[in-house]
Design a protein around this motif. Structure first.
Motif, PDB file in Angstrom:
ATOM      1  N   ILE A 153      52.761  71.058  91.172  1.00 59.75           N
ATOM      2  CA  ILE A 153      51.664  71.995  90.884  1.00 59.75           C
ATOM      3  C   ILE A 153      51.930  73.326  91.578  1.00 59.75           C
ATOM      4  N   ASP A 154      52.004  74.359  90.754  1.00 62.13           N
ATOM      5  CA  ASP A 154      52.206  75.724  91.237  1.00 62.13           C
ATOM      6  C   ASP A 154      50.832  76.230  91.702  1.00 62.13           C
ATOM      7  N   TYR A 155      50.543  75.932  92.962  1.00 61.80           N
ATOM      8  CA  TYR A 155      49.185  76.185  93.461  1.00 61.80           C
ATOM      9  C   TYR A 155      49.080  77.630  93.951  1.00 61.80           C
ATOM     10  N   ASN A 156      49.084  78.536  92.965  1.00 62.07           N
ATOM     11  CA  ASN A 156      48.972  79.962  93.329  1.00 62.07           C
ATOM     12  C   ASN A 156      47.512  80.411  93.369  1.00 62.07           C
ATOM     13  N   ARG A 157      46.635  79.481  93.114  1.00 57.54           N
ATOM     14  CA  ARG A 157      45.191  79.702  93.180  1.00 57.54           C
ATOM     15  C   ARG A 157      44.716  80.836  92.283  1.00 57.54           C
ATOM     16  N   GLN A 158      45.500  81.081  91.243  1.00 59.04           N
ATOM     17  CA  GLN A 158      45.085  82.050  90.238  1.00 59.04           C
ATOM     18  C   GLN A 158      45.260  81.434  88.861  1.00 59.04           C
ATOM     19  N   SER A 159      44.347  81.815  87.963  1.00 59.51           N
ATOM     20  CA  SER A 159      44.505  81.403  86.566  1.00 59.51           C
ATOM     21  C   SER A 159      44.802  82.667  85.777  1.00 59.51           C
ATOM     22  N   LEU A 160      44.367  82.719  84.513  1.00 57.38           N
ATOM     23  CA  LEU A 160      44.613  83.916  83.727  1.00 57.38           C
ATOM     24  C   LEU A 160      43.590  84.991  84.099  1.00 57.38           C
ATOM     25  N   ASP A 161      42.339  84.598  84.142  1.00 61.45           N
ATOM     26  CA  ASP A 161      41.271  85.567  84.387  1.00 61.45           C
ATOM     27  C   ASP A 161      41.029  85.830  85.864  1.00 61.45           C
ATOM     28  N   VAL A 194      58.559  72.982  81.547  1.00 59.90           N
ATOM     29  CA  VAL A 194      58.330  74.179  82.362  1.00 59.90           C
ATOM     30  C   VAL A 194      57.015  74.841  81.951  1.00 59.90           C
ATOM     31  N   LYS A 195      56.201  75.167  82.918  1.00 64.86           N
ATOM     32  CA  LYS A 195      54.950  75.918  82.661  1.00 64.86           C
ATOM     33  C   LYS A 195      55.231  77.070  81.684  1.00 64.86           C
ATOM     34  N   PRO A 196      54.395  77.223  80.637  1.00 67.69           N
ATOM     35  CA  PRO A 196      54.728  78.190  79.583  1.00 67.69           C
ATOM     36  C   PRO A 196      55.149  79.567  80.094  1.00 67.69           C
ATOM     37  N   HIS A 197      54.376  80.121  81.037  1.00 71.71           N
ATOM     38  CA  HIS A 197      54.664  81.498  81.448  1.00 71.71           C
ATOM     39  C   HIS A 197      55.833  81.617  82.410  1.00 71.71           C
ATOM     40  N   ALA A 198      56.460  80.494  82.736  1.00 70.49           N
ATOM     41  CA  ALA A 198      57.672  80.596  83.555  1.00 70.49           C
ATOM     42  C   ALA A 198      58.903  80.663  82.658  1.00 70.49           C
ATOM     43  N   SER A 239      50.883  75.365  74.710  1.00 65.06           N
ATOM     44  CA  SER A 239      49.491  74.992  74.784  1.00 65.06           C
ATOM     45  C   SER A 239      49.360  74.211  76.093  1.00 65.06           C
ATOM     46  N   VAL A 240      48.673  74.803  77.066  1.00 64.48           N
ATOM     47  CA  VAL A 240      48.765  74.244  78.417  1.00 64.48           C
ATOM     48  C   VAL A 240      48.244  72.798  78.475  1.00 64.48           C
ATOM     49  N   GLY A 241      48.867  72.009  79.333  1.00 66.34           N
ATOM     50  CA  GLY A 241      48.461  70.617  79.527  1.00 66.34           C
ATOM     51  C   GLY A 241      49.301  69.628  78.742  1.00 66.34           C
ATOM     52  N   VAL A 245      52.487  82.133  95.694  1.00 68.40           N
ATOM     53  CA  VAL A 245      51.820  83.427  95.488  1.00 68.40           C
ATOM     54  C   VAL A 245      52.177  83.885  94.080  1.00 68.40           C
ATOM     55  N   LYS A 246      51.132  84.147  93.288  1.00 72.23           N
ATOM     56  CA  LYS A 246      51.413  84.612  91.928  1.00 72.23           C
ATOM     57  C   LYS A 246      51.970  86.032  92.015  1.00 72.23           C
ATOM     58  N   GLY A 247      53.159  86.235  91.483  1.00 70.54           N
ATOM     59  CA  GLY A 247      53.805  87.548  91.575  1.00 70.54           C
ATOM     60  C   GLY A 247      54.656  87.687  92.822  1.00 70.54           C
ATOM     61  N   ALA A 288      54.069  88.057  86.727  1.00 74.07           N
ATOM     62  CA  ALA A 288      53.526  87.480  87.956  1.00 74.07           C
ATOM     63  C   ALA A 288      53.590  85.958  87.901  1.00 74.07           C
ATOM     64  N   SER A 289      53.257  85.431  86.746  1.00 75.26           N
ATOM     65  CA  SER A 289      53.192  83.989  86.568  1.00 75.26           C
ATOM     66  C   SER A 289      54.570  83.342  86.748  1.00 75.26           C
ATOM     67  N   SER A 290      55.597  84.016  86.262  1.00 73.84           N
ATOM     68  CA  SER A 290      56.962  83.522  86.426  1.00 73.84           C
ATOM     69  C   SER A 290      57.372  83.519  87.883  1.00 73.84           C
ATOM     70  N   ILE A 343      53.677  72.711  86.745  1.00 74.07           N
ATOM     71  CA  ILE A 343      52.324  72.871  86.209  1.00 74.07           C
ATOM     72  C   ILE A 343      51.599  74.045  86.852  1.00 74.07           C
ATOM     73  N   GLY A 344      50.992  74.895  86.043  1.00 73.42           N
ATOM     74  CA  GLY A 344      50.110  75.920  86.595  1.00 73.42           C
ATOM     75  C   GLY A 344      48.859  75.242  87.133  1.00 73.42           C
ATOM     76  N   ASP A 345      48.318  75.730  88.250  1.00 71.60           N
ATOM     77  CA  ASP A 345      47.156  75.025  88.812  1.00 71.60           C
ATOM     78  C   ASP A 345      45.961  75.035  87.851  1.00 71.60           C
ATOM     79  N   ALA A 346      45.795  76.114  87.098  1.00 74.88           N
ATOM     80  CA  ALA A 346      44.673  76.152  86.157  1.00 74.88           C
ATOM     81  C   ALA A 346      44.909  75.217  84.967  1.00 74.88           C
ATOM     82  N   GLU A 347      46.155  74.856  84.766  1.00 69.08           N
ATOM     83  CA  GLU A 347      46.491  73.937  83.671  1.00 69.08           C
ATOM     84  C   GLU A 347      45.802  72.587  83.863  1.00 69.08           C
ATOM     85  N   LEU A 348      45.537  72.274  85.122  1.00 66.43           N
ATOM     86  CA  LEU A 348      44.903  70.983  85.413  1.00 66.43           C
ATOM     87  C   LEU A 348      43.452  70.923  84.956  1.00 66.43           C
TER      88      LEU A 348
HETATM   89  C1  LIG Z   1      45.393  75.260  75.456  1.00 66.27           C
HETATM   90  C2  LIG Z   1      45.573  76.648  75.972  1.00 66.27           C
HETATM   91  N1  LIG Z   1      44.495  77.413  76.239  1.00 66.27           N
HETATM   92  C3  LIG Z   1      44.648  78.682  76.711  1.00 66.27           C
HETATM   93  C4  LIG Z   1      45.883  79.208  76.923  1.00 66.27           C
HETATM   94  C5  LIG Z   1      46.028  80.631  77.447  1.00 66.27           C
HETATM   95  N2  LIG Z   1      46.545  80.595  78.824  1.00 66.27           N
HETATM   96  C6  LIG Z   1      47.836  80.752  79.084  1.00 66.27           C
HETATM   97  S1  LIG Z   1      48.203  80.583  80.709  1.00 66.27           S
HETATM   98  C7  LIG Z   1      46.593  80.331  81.120  1.00 66.27           C
HETATM   99  C8  LIG Z   1      46.189  80.072  82.536  1.00 66.27           C
HETATM  100  C9  LIG Z   1      47.239  80.357  83.523  1.00 66.27           C
HETATM  101  O1  LIG Z   1      46.896  79.834  84.779  1.00 66.27           O
HETATM  102  P1  LIG Z   1      47.838  78.823  85.545  1.00 66.27           P
HETATM  103  O2  LIG Z   1      48.045  77.605  84.722  1.00 66.27           O
HETATM  104  O3  LIG Z   1      47.262  78.650  86.894  1.00 66.27           O
HETATM  105  O4  LIG Z   1      49.240  79.553  85.616  1.00 66.27           O
HETATM  106  P2  LIG Z   1      49.625  80.871  86.443  1.00 66.27           P
HETATM  107  O5  LIG Z   1      49.595  81.992  85.467  1.00 66.27           O
HETATM  108  O6  LIG Z   1      48.719  81.004  87.581  1.00 66.27           O
HETATM  109  O7  LIG Z   1      50.997  80.653  86.887  1.00 66.27           O
HETATM  110  C10 LIG Z   1      45.803  80.377  79.973  1.00 66.27           C
HETATM  111  C11 LIG Z   1      44.332  80.210  79.986  1.00 66.27           C
HETATM  112  C12 LIG Z   1      46.991  78.394  76.614  1.00 66.27           C
HETATM  113  N3  LIG Z   1      48.239  78.799  76.749  1.00 66.27           N
HETATM  114  N4  LIG Z   1      46.809  77.119  76.160  1.00 66.27           N
END
Ligand SMILES: Cc1ncc(C[n+]2csc(CCOP(=O)(O)OP(=O)(O)O)c2C)c(N)n1
Ligand SMILES: [Mg+2]
Length: 803
Positions: free
Chosen positions: A191-199, A75-79, A126-128, A326-328, A50-52, A162-167
Motif C-alpha cells: 500500500i502506497d500510503y501517501n495519505r492522498q487521493s485524487l481530490d 501496478v497502480k494505474p498512475h504509476a 479501474s482502481v481496485g 510522499v505523493k510527488g 506526483a502519483s508516480s 496499491i494506492g491508499d485511496a484504492e482501498l
Molecule cells: C473505479 C475508478 N474510479 C475512479 C477512478 C479515478 N481515479 C484515478 S486515481 C484515483 C485516486 C488516486 O488515489 P490513490 O489510489 O491514493 O493513488 P495516489 O494518486 O495517491 O497515488 C481516482 C479516484 C479510477 N481510476 N477508477
C-alpha cells in the motif's frame, strides 16, 4: 535465476542511482507529453507526475532487486510512467512510445496487457480490480499446481502496488474474504500510503483500520513508516520526542510542510519543540535541506528499509506492506493536496533537469547524469533477476475439441437443462478438454445447473474435505467433496469475484503457461453487479465462458427483482465478449463446441478489422440461457445450419417470394414467435421466421461489411444482409426478444425495411410466463399485432385486443 549476488550493501548505491534515473525518465515522459507535445496537439493532461513519484523507490527496489521471473505485478494505474521508465531502462520499451505517452499508439496512461509493448502482467486502470486480480491469480497458481501441471516452476508471488485511496473500492474487501476462505498464499500487497487521493488528503488513522483488517483475514502486516535516516535520528538524544511529534502530526499538516520544505519544517518543529533541550539541538544541527530530507525520509522512500522488509519474508503467507510515502516525492509538487493532476512548470523542469545533471538533448540517454560508471550500471541491469528469463508472457498448446457435444436432447427442455447435460456428458466422457475445464459460480452452482458436473468432477480445495452428508448417508442430490483434484471453484455471492476469478483463470495460459477452460455461471441480471470486472477481464484478453441463467422476464415467478432487460445489449456492446442466446438445445451444443475452440484462439491484441468478429483472434463468450422448457425441433444438425447458428441467424421458416412480413426472434420467446407465424398464416402470405442466435455477431458482421465497403471492398456482404436481401422492399419485420427491444431494432436499417421492435423495457412484475409475456407485449398476440401494423392488409382474424 540467480541474484546479482552482490553483497547487499553494494546494491544500494546502484539502486539509488537507478531510482533517480527512473524518476527522471518518468517525469520527463510526462513533461514531454504535456508541455512539449501539448503545444502541437493540444492534449494537455495531468494525473501522473506526483502519483508516480510516490512509488518510484518501491518499484525500483522491487523490479531491480527483489522480484524473481516467476513473480507477477499489478501496478497502480498512475504509476504507469515509472513502470514504462523501468522497462525503457531494461530495453523493453521504446523512446518513440514514451515520446508518444498517452498519444495514439503510444505508451499507455495505465499499464495495459493488450496495448502496451512492455511486459504488463496485469492491466490496471479501474482502481481496485488489478489488486484483486493478483489474489485470484495466486489461487489459480495453486489450482494449476494442485492438478500436477507446471510443477517445474517455482511458485511466483503475485504482487499488487496499491494506492491508499484504492482501498475504498469494495471489490478489494470481497476478494480478501474469498482469499481467506481458500487459504491464500504467495500474495503481496504494497500500500502506497501517501495519505492522498485524487481530490484530497485522506482521513487520519486509516493505517490502523488497514492493519486490523488485514490481520483479520490472516495476512501478515509489515509497516514501513520510518526511513533509515529517521531511525538513526530517533536514536540521537531527543530523538524519541521527534518520533512522537511525527506520530501525532496530522496528515494534512505533514503534507503541507513537505510541500513547503526545510524552512517551514524548521519553523513548525521549533514552534512545537523549541527550547526542549536535546530535540531542539537535533533540529538545529541540521541545515534546511538536511531537515527536509530527514522529515521526508519515510519508510516507502528508503531503499535499505524497503529491501530489508521485502527480503525478510521467508514464508508464503499473504503479506500487506503498509509503506508511508510522499505523493510527488523528489519533485517540487511533493505533498501539495492539489498535486494529483499537477505538472511541473517549464521552469521547474529546468531546475529538475539541472539537479539531475541532464544536458539538453540528452534527456532520453540511459546513463546521462549518473555518477557511477556506465559499465557498472550496465552490468547490474544485465543481471536483474526479474527480467532474466526474457518475456514473462507464456503460451500453451490448444486443446482438441470434440467433433460434437452431446446434449441428451429430450422432447421438451430448457437451454439451462441442456447446459447441465452437455457439461455432465463432457465430465463423464473425459478427455483433455474436460480435464482442463474449471467451473466457478458465486453461490449459484446448483441453481444454474452445474450440479451434475460438480458431482462428477468435485470441488477444488488444496486440502481434502469430505462431504459430511454423504458420510452420514443422508440422501442428497449434490456430492460436495473438496479435493486438490476438484474442478469447480465455489465462490461466495460476490459477482465481482466471479469475474475477477474468470479473469485470472482465463489468463492461466499466458501467466502460468497452462491452459484452463474457465466456465462461470450466474443469474443473468447480476452481470450488472460485476460488470466493471467483466469489462476488465475482457480488456486483459482473459478467455472464459460466462453462462447466465435464468434470464429476462421469462424466469417469471422466480421474482421480479431477478429479471434482466439490458444484458443482451451488454452482450452486443462488450468488446472481447461474443454473445449468444439460443432458443433450442441443439443450437446451444453447437455454440458451446465452437466456443471451446474460440476461447483458445491466440491472437492477442486487436481483432481483425475486416470481420470485426475476432474470429481469428478469439475471445470470451457469453451465453444467455433460460429455464423455460420449450418443445425441441426434431432436425439433423447440418454443417450449413451450424455455420448459420454461429454467424448469428437462420430461417426457421424461410419466407416465400411474396412475404409481406417476417418475424425475427431471439431466445425463449421462440414458441411465441412460432405461434404468431401460424396465426398470421391465413391472412398474410409466405410469412418467414428468422431465428437469431447472436444479435451480437450478426450486428458486428454487418458493421464490418459496411466498413469494408467504405474502404473500397464492394463485394463485402454480411450474413444478415444476405438473409434479409431476399425480402421485397416493402416487407415488414417484427423483432421480438425477452430483453431490451433495441437489441434487434436495427434489423430494419439493414436494407431499409419497416420494422416493429418488441421487447421488455420495464421490470419487477411477477406472474406466470404467459402473464408476463402478455403484460410486456412479447406474446404471440402482440407479435401478430405488430405484424399487422408492419404489413398492412386485411385484419388478421385471430387477433385479440391488446390488454
Ligand atoms: C473505479 C475508478 N474510479 C475512479 C477512478 C479515478 N481515479 C484515478 S486515481 C484515483 C485516486 C488516486 O488515489 P490513490 O489510489 O491514493 O493513488 P495516489 O494518486 O495517491 O497515488 C481516482 C479516484 C479510477 N481510476 N477508477
Ligand atoms: Mg494515495
Amino acid at each position: 535465476m540467480s541474484n546479482p549476488r552482490l553483497p547487499k550493501d553494494s546494491r544500494l548505491p546502484i539502486l539509488a542511482e537507478l531510482e533517480k534515473k527512473i524518476l527522471w525518465l518518468a517525469s520527463w515522459t510526462i513533461h514531454n507529453a504535456n508541455h512539449l507535445r501539448a503545444s502541437e496537439d493540444g492534449m494537455k493532461v495531468g494525473g501522473h507526475q506526483a502519483s508516480s513519484a510516490s512509488l518510484a523507490t518501491i518499484m525500483t527496489a522491487l523490479y531491480l532487486g527483489v522480484l524473481r521471473p516467476q513473480d507477477r505485478v499489478a501496478v497502480k494505474p498512475h504509476a504507469s510512467p515509472i513502470f514504462h521508465a523501468i522497462n525503457y531502462l531494461m530495453g523493453l520499451q521504446t523512446r518513440e512510445k514514451l515520446e508518444n505517452f498517452r498519444g495514439y499508439k503510444g505508451a499507455q496512461s495505465y499499464p495495459s496487457r493488450t496495448k502496451d509493448i512492455d511486459d504488463v502482467d496485469f492491466s490496471t486502470g479501474s482502481v481496485g480490480l488489478g489488486v484483486a486480480q493478483t489474489l485470484f491469480s495466486s489461487l489459480v497458481q495453486d489450482y494449476v499446481k494442485a492438478h500436477g501441471w507446471g510443477e517445474k516452476r517455482q511458485d511466483g508471488r503475485m504482487v499488487a502496488l496499491i494506492g491508499d485511496a484504492e482501498l475504498d473500492e469494495g471489490n478489494i474487501f470481497e476478494a480478501l474474504m474469498e482469499g481467506w476462505k481458500h487459504g491464500l498464499r504467495n500474495t503481496w500487497w504494497v500500500i502506497d500510503y501517501n495519505r492522498q487521493s485524487l481530490d484530497a488528503v485522506i482521513r487520519e488513522g486509516l493505517y490502523d483500520r488497514f492493519e486490523q483488517m488485514f490481520r483479520n483475514f490472516g495476512w501478515d502486516v509489515v509497516t514501513l513508516k520510518y526511513g533509515s535516516l529517521q531511525q538513526a535520528a530517533f536514536k540521537e538524544k531527543g530523538g524519541e520526542r521527534l518520533k512522537a511529534w511525527i506520530d501525532s502530526c496530522p496528515n494534512q499538516l505533514y503534507s503541507a510542510l513537505t510541500f513547503q520544505g526545510g524552512a517551514a519544517w524548521r519553523k513548525r518543529l521549533m514552534d512545537d519543540l523549541g527550547d526542549q533541550g536535546p530535540v531542539t539541538k537535533l533540529i538545529e544541527s541540521r541545515s534546511d535541506t538536511e531537515l527536509s530530507r530527514l522529515m521526508c525520509n519515510l519508510g516507502g522512500h528508503d531503499l535499505p528499509s524497503i529491501l530489508e522488509a521485502f527480503e525478510a519474508v521467508d514464508h508464503d503467507r499473504p503479506v500487506c506492506f503498509l509503506a508511508y510515502t510522499v505523493k510527488g516525492f523528489g519533485l517540487p509538487l511533493a505533498g501539495h493536496k492539489d498535486n494529483h493532476a499537477g505538472l511541473m512548470t517549464k521552469d521547474q523542469m529546468e531546475g529538475f533537469k539541472t539537479a539531475n545533471a541532464v544536458r539538453p538533448g540528452h534527456e532520453w540517454d540511459l546513463f546521462e547524469g549518473l555518477s557511477l560508471p556506465q559499465s557498472e550500471l550496465r552490468a547490474f541491469l544485465d543481471k536483474v533477476p526479474f527480467f532474466s528469463e526474457g518475456r514473462r508472457r507464456k503460451s500453451a498448446p490448444k486443446l482438441p475439441v470434440p467433433e460434437r457435444l452431446e446434449a441428451g436432447i429430450q422432447a421438451v427442455m430448457s437451454t439451462q437443462m441442456g447446459f447441465g447435460k452437455i457439461l455432465d456428458d463432457l465430465a463423464k466422457r473425459g478427455g483433455p478438454l474436460a480435464d482442463r475445464i474449471v467451473t466457478t459460480a458465486p453461490d449459484v452452482t446448483v441453481s444454474t445447473n452445474l450440479g451434475p458436473w460438480v458431482n462428477r468432477r468435485g470441488l477444488f480445495a488444496r486440502a481434502e474435505m469430505a462431504d459430511t452428508f454423504k458420510d452420514e448417508r443422508i440422501p442428497s442430490m449434490q456430492k460436495w467433496e473438496f479435493s486438490p483434484k476438484g474442478q469447480h471453484i465455489e465462490l461466495g455471492i460476490a459477482e465481482m469475484n466471479l469475474f475477477i476469478n474468470l479473469s485470472a483463470l482465463g489468463l492461466s495460459h499466458s501467466i502460468f503457461g497452462e491452459r484452463l477452460i474457465p466456465i462461470g455461471t450466474l443469474y443473468d441480471p447480476f452481470i450488472s453487479r460485476g460488470l466493471d470486472a467483466l469489462n476488465y477481464a475482457c480488456y486483459q484478453d482473459a478467455r472464459f465462458m460466462v453462462v447466465a441463467t435464468p434470464s429476462g422476464v421469462t424466469l417469471a415467478p422466480e421474482g421480479g427483482a431477478h429479471q434482466s432487460i439490458a444484458t443482451p445489449l451488454i452482450g452486443m456492446s462488450q468488446d472481447g465478449l461474443c454473445a449468444f442466446e439460443p432458443a433450442f438445445v441443439d443450437e446451444l451444443a453447437v455454440m458451446m463446441r465452437w466456443s471451446f475452440d474460440y476461447l483458445q484462439r491466440d491472437g492477442e491484441g486487436d481483432p481483425n478489422e475486416r470481420t470485426w468478429l475476432r474470429d481469428e483472434t478469439g475471445g470470451s463468450v457469453y451465453l444467455r440461457l433460460s429455464t423455460l422448457q420449450l418443445e425441441q425441433p426434431k432436425r439433423a444438425m447440418t454443417p450449413e445450419l451450424e455455420h448459420a447458428i454461429i454467424d448469428g441467424a437462420y430461417w426457421l421458416r424461410k419466407p416465400g417470394p411474396n412475404a409481406s412480413v417476417v418475424v425475427a426472434y431471439t431466445g425463449a420467446v421462440a414458441a411465441e414467435a412460432i405461434e404468431a407465424v401460424g396465426l398470421l398464416g391465413e391472412d398474410r402470405r409466405d410469412v418467414g421466421l428468422l431465428a437469431i442466435t447472436s444479435a451480437d455477431r450478426l450486428n458486428a458482421g454487418w458493421q464490418a461489411a459496411e466498413r469494408a465497403r467504405q474502404r473500397g471492398n464492394q463485394q463485402a456482404t454480411s450474413h444478415i444482409e444476405r438473409l434479409l436481401g431476399e425480402l421485397s422492399r416493402d416487407c415488414g419485420i417484427v423483432s421480438v426478444l425477452d430483453g431490451h427491444p433495441a437489441t434487434l431494432a436495427w434489423l430494419g436499417s439493414v436494407h431499409g425495411h419497416k420494422q416493429k421492435a418488441l421487447g421488455v423495457e420495464h421490470f419487477g412484475q411477477t406472474g406466470t410466463v404467459a402473464d408476463l409475456y402478455r403484460h410486456f407485449g412479447i406474446d404471440a398476440n402482440a407479435i401478430v399485432h405488430a405484424a399487422q401494423a408492419a404489413a398492412p392488409g386485411r385484419p388478421v382474424r385471430y387477433l385479440k385486443a391488446l390488454p
